[in-house]
Write a protein that holds these residues in place. Structure first.
Motif, PDB file in Angstrom:
ATOM      1  N   SER A   1     -99.401 -76.311  50.790  1.00  0.00           N
ATOM      2  CA  SER A   1    -100.489 -77.042  51.447  1.00  0.00           C
ATOM      3  C   SER A   1    -100.057 -78.440  51.895  1.00  0.00           C
ATOM      4  O   SER A   1    -100.509 -78.929  52.929  1.00  0.00           O
ATOM      5  CB  SER A   1    -101.695 -77.143  50.498  1.00  0.00           C
ATOM      6  N   GLU A   2     -99.169 -79.076  51.151  1.00  0.00           N
ATOM      7  CA  GLU A   2     -98.747 -80.421  51.553  1.00  0.00           C
ATOM      8  C   GLU A   2     -97.816 -80.399  52.766  1.00  0.00           C
ATOM      9  O   GLU A   2     -97.493 -81.442  53.321  1.00  0.00           O
ATOM     10  CB  GLU A   2     -98.069 -81.139  50.381  1.00  0.00           C
ATOM     11  N   HIS A   3     -97.395 -79.188  53.177  1.00  0.00           N
ATOM     12  CA  HIS A   3     -96.523 -79.049  54.343  1.00  0.00           C
ATOM     13  C   HIS A   3     -97.233 -78.317  55.490  1.00  0.00           C
ATOM     14  O   HIS A   3     -96.568 -77.769  56.370  1.00  0.00           O
ATOM     15  CB  HIS A   3     -95.250 -78.288  53.962  1.00  0.00           C
ATOM     16  N   ARG A   4     -98.552 -78.311  55.467  1.00  0.00           N
ATOM     17  CA  ARG A   4     -99.293 -77.513  56.460  1.00  0.00           C
ATOM     18  C   ARG A   4     -99.005 -77.952  57.890  1.00  0.00           C
ATOM     19  O   ARG A   4     -98.937 -77.131  58.797  1.00  0.00           O
ATOM     20  CB  ARG A   4    -100.800 -77.575  56.173  1.00  0.00           C
ATOM     21  N   ARG A   5     -98.816 -79.265  58.110  1.00  0.00           N
ATOM     22  CA  ARG A   5     -98.534 -79.725  59.478  1.00  0.00           C
ATOM     23  C   ARG A   5     -97.192 -79.205  59.984  1.00  0.00           C
ATOM     24  O   ARG A   5     -97.030 -78.900  61.158  1.00  0.00           O
ATOM     25  CB  ARG A   5     -98.581 -81.257  59.520  1.00  0.00           C
ATOM     26  N   LEU A   6     -96.230 -79.100  59.091  1.00  0.00           N
ATOM     27  CA  LEU A   6     -94.924 -78.563  59.466  1.00  0.00           C
ATOM     28  C   LEU A   6     -95.060 -77.108  59.901  1.00  0.00           C
ATOM     29  O   LEU A   6     -94.512 -76.704  60.941  1.00  0.00           O
ATOM     30  CB  LEU A   6     -93.962 -78.672  58.284  1.00  0.00           C
TER      31      LEU A   6
ATOM     32  N   LEU B   1     -97.746 -75.550  60.936  1.00  0.00           N
ATOM     33  CA  LEU B   1     -98.522 -75.494  62.164  1.00  0.00           C
ATOM     34  C   LEU B   1     -97.627 -75.799  63.374  1.00  0.00           C
ATOM     35  O   LEU B   1     -97.703 -75.121  64.414  1.00  0.00           O
ATOM     36  CB  LEU B   1     -99.688 -76.487  62.105  1.00  0.00           C
ATOM     37  N   ALA B   2     -96.760 -76.805  63.239  1.00  0.00           N
ATOM     38  CA  ALA B   2     -95.826 -77.140  64.326  1.00  0.00           C
ATOM     39  C   ALA B   2     -94.882 -75.980  64.616  1.00  0.00           C
ATOM     40  O   ALA B   2     -94.617 -75.652  65.784  1.00  0.00           O
ATOM     41  CB  ALA B   2     -95.036 -78.395  63.959  1.00  0.00           C
TER      42      ALA B   2
END
Length: 621
Positions: free
Chosen positions: A33-38, A40-41
């Motif tokens: 969850s703490e890497h969700r932006r990665l 998503l990218a």
């Protein structure tokens, strides 16, 4: 540029305090969850690459149409915007997307996210209770810590890299084919249906077989590491053949599980190959039929066949990725058995720091027993006064070490309370409790580090002069300065080997005592502190221990009763109860269990030993 990407993840940042969940889906969410932006990218970039790849057959179709034109110059002039778009997509957009994807994967996802998950896993594992490590093999636990992060990351990465890619590529292909002629899309729709049925048939079986394979691998690792960790015993008892059989059994079990897994993968891949063949044949047949009827041009047919060929080729790659996904998911599930195992011994949310002002210890109606075994203590009561030096003796299994384990809160009492200066140890943090207690264990454990680092474990950052002072008090400084390891490091810089195997038992014990002395805790526990020492070294260290104990509470467990003669009070345990207590002289005069143990030891020793050099009334008693 690389560093800019790599710094986006702080590998050793404080991890979430809550324990990893025991649900597979929740565990993925917990770690990722703490890497969700990665992620998503990566999904957005993957979508862009898939759409760009799907445009390749479209451009091929345009080129086929272009070269078939009668007026070539006019056709070329009209196609210039299309050719410019093709150049922008393939010369600029797609390489840029691929570079960004590679940077995110190779500079951030693979090294940093994997290391982050591994750090969080290790952080939680090392805080699990001692009983957890007693019930499993160290090799298997370490294997799970190292394998789970990579398996977890790879399963998600493969899902984005392969499954998401083919979903976007397939959807784009359907739209493009429908624009040319909806009938060209029928083989693709049929292929997706067949692909779904194939997955439905094989996925559950692959999941089960991958899980069995992962468990067999973990068991094999545990057995091999167990043999290596106890290699001295293997050599001393000449049991190489037995260890071969022990490892062979696990190796054959893993080999069988792996073969079954690979058989299923082979069937799955072959079924997919047949499906891909049907896709190409169906698309070619329908395309040629429509072309013969004049319903589609050569450009549409030139677009449809490469689209389907690319989809078929990608599907084979995706099949391997899916097989890998299930294998990695099985690895994650296997690792969950350790990493997500519930902690049975935790601090209360409102736990405070222990404040030791005097060093009084009280056991109040304590009841305890190990799981599956008879109770050790039932209604046990004991008070150790501040600054008192207490010895504990008793037959094997009387509860001596268990008493210490409970005080250190390595186990929790089932009933009753244990108090330190009036503070219930269950209401303070475990770290503050153990920080207030110095311990020398019977089974001395040393790290595979320098002697300086091992002694400093009692007080990290202590000056070398303080370390040497503690070593002198433990009668260790002399042999330490004479040490030299195989790499030329000398004295306190010498490496002791795994669990201190390069040192003798007595040397290890003296380093452990130096470590406890350096810690300078208000409460000291000595569990057989002189068991590995000769009589001369024992007497020298006893004087140091006597001085060390002044002003602090000290508990000493010993089978060698001469170690306890100068204690303020000796406690005699028998069957989990306090059978006797008193000074050495009082217990000898009483003629009970302690006196009996004393006589047995005296009978077993030669004259001249310290047991015989006592006051006359003691020797007679």
């Amino acid at each position: 540029m690389f560093e800019r990407f790599e710094k986006l993840v702080d590998v050793t940042a404080p991890p979430p305090r809550e324990q990893p969940p025991q649900s597979l889906r929740a565990l993925y969410r917990y770690f990722l969850s703490e890497h969700r932006r990665l992620f998503l990218a990566l999904m957005l970039i993957g979508s862009g690459v898939a759409i760009a790849d799907a445009m390749v057959p479209v451009f091929i179709g345009w080129i086929v149409t272009l070269v078939g034109a009668t007026d070539r110059q006019a056709a070329f002039t009209a196609a210039l915007p299309t050719l410019g778009l093709m150049a922008a997509v393939f010369l600029l957009l797609r390489p840029a997307l691929l570079l960004l994807d590679l940077m995110l994967r190779n500079s951030l996802l693979v090294p940093r996210v994997t290391s982050r998950i591994r750090w969080v896993s290790h952080w939680h594992l090392i805080r699990k209770p001692w009983a957890f490590f007693q019930n499993d093999q160290a090799g298997r636990i370490a294997s799970r810590v190292m394998h789970l992060p990579g398996a977890l990351r790879e399963s998600v990465e493969a899902g984005i890299r392969a499954v998401w890619y083919i979903a976007i590529y397939g959807g784009t292909s359907l739209l493009l084919l429908c624009q040319a002629d909806w009938r060209l899309a029928l083989p693709v729709l049929a292929w997706f249906l067949g692909y779904g049925l194939l997955l439905r048939r094989y996925v559950p079986r692959l999941r089960v077989l991958a899980g069995a394979n992962a468990q067999a691998y973990s068991a094999l690792m545990g057995r091999i590491v167990d043999s290596y960790s106890n290699i001295l015993m293997v050599k001393l008892f000449a049991r190489q053949d037995s260890e071969d059989a022990y490892a062979r059994e696990a190796l054959e079990a893993h080999d069988l599980a792996q073969r079954r897994h690979m058989r299923m993968i082979t069937s799955f891949i072959f079924g997919l190959a047949l499906l891909n063949t049907a896709l190409l044949a169906g698309t070619a047949g329908i395309g040629i039929h429509l072309w013969l009827q004049g319903l589609v041009g050569a450009g549409a047919l030139a677009m449809a066949l490469p689209l389907c060929w690319q989809m078929a080729s990608t599907a084979g790659w995706v099949a391997w990725e899916i097989a890998g996904i299930f294998e990695n998911v099985a690895g994650v599930k296997d690792g969950m058995q350790s990493i997500a195992a519930p902690s049975t011994l935790t601090d209360l949310p409102q736990a405070k720091l222990l404040a030791v002002t005097r060093g009084e210890i009280r056991f109040e109606d304590v009841r305890f027993g190990y799981e599956g075994r008879p109770e050790v203590f039932s209604g046990f009561n004991l008070t150790i006064r501040p600054g008192e030096q207490v010895g504990i003796v008793g037959r094997s299994g009387a509860g001596k070490s268990t008493l210490v384990y409970l005080l250190l809160r390595l186990f929790d009492a089932r009933e009753g309370r244990i108090l330190v200066d009036g503070q219930d140890i269950r209401e303070v943090t475990q770290e503050s409790l153990r920080a207030a207690i110095g311990v020398v264990t019977q089974d001395v454990a040393l790290m595979n580090r320098s002697i300086l680092d091992n002694i400093r474990y009692g007080q990290p950052g202590a000056p070398p002069a303080d370390v040497a002072c503690a070593a002198r008090q433990a009668q260790a400084d002399g042999f330490i300065r004479a040490l030299r390891d195989e790499d030329g490091r000398e004295g306190y810089a010498a490496i002791v080997g795994e669990r201190g195997v390069k040192l003798s038992g007595g040397q290890r014990q003296r380093i452990a005592m130096a470590r406890a002395i350096l810690k300078d805790a208000p409460i000291m526990i000595m569990d057989e502190p002189t068991a590995a020492l000769d009589s001369e070294a024992e007497q020298a260290i006893q004087a140091e221990l006597q001085a060390l104990g002044r002003g602090r509470t000290m508990i000493t467990i010993a089978h060698r009763l001469s170690t306890l003669m100068r204690m303020d009070r000796i406690l005699v345990l028998d069957g989990g109860r306090l059978a006797e207590q008193g000074t050495h002289r009082e217990l000898l005069e009483r003629g009970g269990l302690y006196a009996s143990l004393w006589r047995h030891q005296a009978d077993a020793l030669e004259p001249g030993h310290s047991l015989f050099r006592q006051e006359p009334e003691q020797a007679v008693a």
